[in-house]
Design a protein around this motif. Structure first.
Motif, short mmCIF file in Angstrom:
data_model
loop_
_atom_site.label_atom_id
_atom_site.label_comp_id
_atom_site.label_asym_id
_atom_site.label_seq_id
_atom_site.Cartn_x
_atom_site.Cartn_y
_atom_site.Cartn_z
N PHE A 343 42.73 -19.14 37.94
CA PHE A 343 43.76 -19.07 36.91
C PHE A 343 43.13 -18.79 35.55
O PHE A 343 43.64 -18.01 34.75
N TYR A 344 42.00 -19.42 35.30
CA TYR A 344 41.37 -19.28 33.97
C TYR A 344 40.36 -18.14 33.90
O TYR A 344 39.78 -17.90 32.85
N ALA A 346 40.41 -14.86 33.97
CA ALA A 346 40.63 -13.74 33.05
C ALA A 346 40.35 -14.16 31.61
O ALA A 346 39.67 -13.47 30.86
N MET A 347 40.88 -15.34 31.27
CA MET A 347 40.71 -15.82 29.91
C MET A 347 39.23 -16.09 29.61
O MET A 347 38.73 -15.76 28.52
N GLU A 350 37.41 -12.89 28.98
CA GLU A 350 37.69 -12.34 27.65
C GLU A 350 36.89 -13.06 26.57
O GLU A 350 36.52 -12.49 25.55
N SER A 381 42.99 -28.41 35.26
CA SER A 381 43.42 -27.31 34.41
C SER A 381 43.31 -27.69 32.93
O SER A 381 42.81 -26.92 32.12
N ASN A 382 43.76 -28.90 32.61
CA ASN A 382 43.68 -29.33 31.21
C ASN A 382 42.23 -29.40 30.74
O ASN A 382 41.91 -29.05 29.61
N SER A 385 40.85 -25.87 30.32
CA SER A 385 41.47 -25.28 29.13
C SER A 385 40.79 -25.80 27.86
O SER A 385 40.48 -25.04 26.94
N LYS B 153 45.84 -11.19 42.39
CA LYS B 153 46.70 -11.90 41.44
C LYS B 153 47.45 -10.92 40.56
O LYS B 153 48.60 -11.15 40.21
N ALA B 175 53.06 -18.55 35.66
CA ALA B 175 51.93 -19.41 36.04
C ALA B 175 52.22 -20.10 37.37
O ALA B 175 51.34 -20.25 38.22
N TRP B 179 50.01 -18.32 40.22
CA TRP B 179 48.82 -19.16 40.42
C TRP B 179 49.11 -20.53 41.00
O TRP B 179 48.21 -21.34 41.19
N SER B 185 51.09 -25.78 31.79
CA SER B 185 49.67 -25.40 31.68
C SER B 185 49.46 -24.51 30.45
O SER B 185 50.39 -24.18 29.73
N ASP B 186 48.23 -24.15 30.27
CA ASP B 186 47.85 -23.34 29.13
C ASP B 186 48.38 -21.92 29.34
O ASP B 186 47.83 -21.14 30.10
N ASN B 188 48.45 -19.40 27.45
CA ASN B 188 47.69 -18.27 26.90
C ASN B 188 47.05 -17.47 28.03
O ASN B 188 46.83 -16.27 27.91
N VAL B 189 46.75 -18.19 29.12
CA VAL B 189 46.14 -17.54 30.27
C VAL B 189 47.03 -16.43 30.78
O VAL B 189 46.57 -15.35 31.14
N VAL B 190 48.35 -16.69 30.78
CA VAL B 190 49.29 -15.69 31.27
C VAL B 190 49.25 -14.45 30.38
O VAL B 190 49.26 -13.32 30.86
N VAL B 192 46.72 -13.37 28.70
CA VAL B 192 45.51 -12.62 29.02
C VAL B 192 45.71 -11.80 30.29
O VAL B 192 45.37 -10.61 30.35
N ALA B 193 46.31 -12.45 31.28
CA ALA B 193 46.49 -11.77 32.56
C ALA B 193 47.42 -10.56 32.41
O ALA B 193 47.16 -9.50 32.98
N ARG B 195 47.91 -8.89 29.70
CA ARG B 195 47.18 -7.86 28.94
C ARG B 195 46.31 -7.02 29.88
O ARG B 195 46.28 -5.79 29.80
N ARG B 196 45.66 -7.72 30.80
CA ARG B 196 44.80 -6.99 31.73
C ARG B 196 45.60 -6.11 32.67
O ARG B 196 45.19 -4.99 33.01
N ARG B 199 46.62 -2.99 31.03
CA ARG B 199 45.53 -2.03 30.91
C ARG B 199 45.51 -1.09 32.13
O ARG B 199 45.19 0.08 32.02
#
Lengths: 482, 223
Positions: A343-344, A346-347, A350, A381-382, A385, B153, B175, B179, B185-186, B188-190, B192-193, B195-196, B199
């Protein structure tokens, strides 16, 4: 709070004072009873033994006289008639019969007081009875009686019957007198021990009253007050210590709660401030549609932020209430860990951070964790993150699985990021607590991530711990019990 | 399609009515349970949106009354109480779905559509949106005949957006669906995904398919 803490209601359990008093009385009574019964028993058996010995000695004396001087009537007479008369304490009687039962000689008046028929049958020749028998005399006195056979001279089988009686009514009186005195002592003992019990229990319990009074004076504003350790008795010292410990924790919780309210207000104020300001400015004059749209969209973002905070707070509240239920199962954490890493991924890419999963040893590789899979993911996850947030480009995050000392499994997330100053370490699991206060404005997270992790671990009866070195990195370890 | 909203908070009722009307539904509202029941007796609704916290008779009560009267209209209930017992209670009483306040309108719209669509609707194996073709069976996607090189994914994400073509999909839902992060959850990850994914899916082509709906989520629109 449960009712048992209210203390005001009358409880139907006995007070300690009453319990102690009753215990004193019962034990004093028991000890007194045992000792009086014993003394009584000693006295009576002693008297009976002496009386028996006296009679046996007399029998032997008469036997000797009969054997050695059967015809010396004077000696016999002296022994039977005079010797018996002035006997001091108890009256003593003797009688000699021939083998057919005819009275040869006896103490005066013996035929009226202790007639021949009340005596038991004699023991065999040459034997002296071991006990004297108990009889009532014709005038109502208690008698100890003994019968024996005696040989006359050394000759051919001529025998005499010896009958001896001892009047023990005097002893009876003594014993009954003794008995009533013992009863008196017992009664007095009970009363005395009750009095002493009340007094001693009252005195002994004084410190408890004192402790109660002290505790009554502690209110929410005086949580800093303590009972102290020095001036209490040993037993209460421990209680006072435990109570002070509780106060410590209460004070801490209370402070955290106060801090939490302040933080919460602050946390809510920021987005609401943005909303009010933006909307006000937008409405202050005519605008093109795009501008309105921009404001609405921005508002929506703030609302999401608020909603996110509420969501997290609700989660924490539920986790702390009895409402929360987790469904634990035994599973291999590998799959879950890999999912969360994915899940993380990709981030992390980057940000130029690598996230790896490391198994500490071969043994740990087969380790199963006993947890609720969803909560497990959320906690991990937390942590990831968070780690991503505080790790610089080129850094790395390592997820490890190790056996705990208690047989459970430890999951750790270690980064080589900026680390946390030691003074913050104790509080980073608190709600809204941020180690870096300068960055608290416009921060990415809600400040509740680690609090949620801690709650999750509490739901699992496990623990979360953190080690960190500023500039070197942070390692958070989750210990799931077996 | 006709929808009944039973909600005592007038602002909420108003924006729900507005939002649903603009999405092609005919909407009636009632501010309390008995009025709602009366409307249900009179008209035939495709769906009832029921608030649990109502003055007088609460939502549970209304729900059991609806089912007792033999009205089989699907019910979606809204609740501010987010406890498992509450959800179970609602579903036990015969509700078809539930939403916990606060919720995003897009989420409500999606749920409404799902409840209404529920039944023997078969998902096609191949989705075509403009020049995008998604083969759900073979896990392949192509634009203008060119195969897109997607990770599993990324494919799931694209397929999710494509299946809900025309609907905004929230980050939380993404999310969860892609996933399995079915918790807060965070997000921001979504971003990023997505954005990719863009692309690969959008950057090489002139027509951009994946739209950002600010503050809400993402969607693929076919126009």
């Amino acid at each position: 709070m449960t009712d048992s803490f209210s203390g005001q209601e009358k409880s139907n359990a006995w007070s300690i004072k009453r319990r102690l008093t009753i215990l004193y009385v019962v034990s004093a009574f028991g000890i007194l009873l045992i000792s009086t019964v014993f003394l009584y028993w000693v006295l009576t058996t002693r008297l009976a033994k002496e009386d028996g010995q006296f009679l046996a000695a007399k029998i032997n004396l008469l036997r000797e006289i009969l054997a050695e001087a059967p015809n010396n009537k004077e000696v016999l007479q002296e022994e039977v008639e005079w010797e018996t008369a002035p006997f001091r304490l108890a009256k003593y009687y003797a009688r000699i019969l021939d083998s057919r039962g005819r009275v040869l000689i006896e103490t005066g008046k013996m035929d009226t007081v202790a007639p021949s028929y009340i005596f038991p049958r004699p023991a065999r020749l040459g034997q002296t009875p071991s006990h004297a028998a108990m009889r009532k005399s014709t005038n109502g006195h208690s008698l100890l009686v003994m019968t024996a056979l005696a040989r006359v001279g050394d000759s051919r089988g001529q025998t005499r019957i010896l009958q001896l009686a001892l009047d023990i009514s005097h002893e009876d009186e003594l014993i009954s007198d003794y008995r009533s005195r013992l009863l008196l002592v017992l009664l007095a003992g009970i009363l005395l021990s009750a009095g002493v019990g009340v007094f001693v229990a009252g005195r002994g319990l004084k410190p408890i009253e004192k402790i109660t009074r002290t505790v009554q004076h502690i209110s929410a504003h005086q949580l800093h007050r303590r009972l102290g350790q020095s001036d209490w008795p040993l037993e209460l010292n421990e209680l006072a210590g435990a109570f002070d410990g509780m106060l410590d924790r209460l004070e801490d919780s209370f402070n955290r709660l106060t801090q939490f309210s302040a933080d919460l207000a602050h946390e809510l104020r920021t987005p609401i401030n943005n909303l009010i300001g933006e909307t006000e400015v937008a409405l202050s004059r005519e605008r093109v549609v795009e501008d309105y749209r921009e404001v609405l969209e921005s508002s929506l973002e703030e609302y999401s932020r608020l909603s996110h905070v509420i969501e997290s707070l609700l989660f924490l509240a539920r986790a702390e209430s009895s409402e929360a239920r987790i469904e634990k199962k035994l599973f291999d954490p590998r799959k879950e860990i890999e999912d969360v890493i994915e899940f993380y991924e990709a981030m992390a890419e980057e940000r130029g951070v690598t996230v790896t999963y490391r198994k500490a040893s071969a043994a740990a590789g087969s380790g199963f964790v006993n947890a609720d899979p969803t909560f497990f993911r959320q906690a991990l996850s937390n942590l990831i993150s968070n780690a991503l947030r505080y790790t610089r480009q080129g850094g790395k995050i390592e997820i490890g699985v190790e056996w705990g000392t208690d047989g459970g499994l430890n999951i750790s997330v270690a980064d080589n990021g900026m680390g946390i100053e030691p003074e913050h370490l104790g509080r980073i699991f608190d709600r809204f607590y941020r180690a870096d206060s300068s960055r608290s404005e416009n921060k990415p997270g809600s400040g509740l991530g680690l609090a949620i992790v801690k709650s999750i671990m509490q739901l699992h009866h496990g623990s979360a711990s953190v080690k960190s070195e500023p500039g070197k990195g942070t390692k958070v370890t989750l210990s799931f019990p077996d | 399609m006709r929808i009944l909203i039973v909600e005592d908070e007038s602002k909420a009722a108003a924006y729900l009515k507005k939002g649903l009307s603009e999405n092609g539904f005919v909407v009636d509202t009632s501010s309390e349970g008995d009025g709602g029941l009366a409307l249900m007796e009179k008209n035939e609704y495709a769906l009832v949106i029921l608030d649990v916290m109502l003055p007088g008779r609460d939502g549970w009560d209304i729900l059991s009354e609806i089912r007792r009267r033999g009205i089989a209209t699907p019910v979606l209930f809204l609740t501010a109480k987010d406890s498992v017992q509450d959800r179970v209670k609602g579903l036990d009483l015969g509700a078809d779905d539930y939403l916990v306040k606060p919720f995003a309108f897009s989420e409500l719209l999606a749920r409404v559509r799902t409840v209404l669509r529920r039944g023997p609707v078969r998902q096609p194996d191949i989705l075509n949106i403009a020049d995008l073709e998604i083969d759900l069976l073979r896990h392949r996607a192509a634009r203008q005949g060119t195969k897109l090189d997607l990770t599993p994914k990324e494919f799931s994400l694209l397929a999710l957006l494509a299946r809900r073509c025309g609907e905004v999909v929230s980050r939380a839902l993404i999310a969860d669906q892609v996933w399995g992060m079915n918790f807060d959850s965070d997000t921001n990850v979504v971003d990023v995904a997505v954005r990719r994914l863009r692309r690969k899916v959008d950057d090489p082509f002139e027509k951009k398919l994946i739209q950002t709906v600010r503050g809400v989520g993402y969607m693929i629109e076919n126009d």
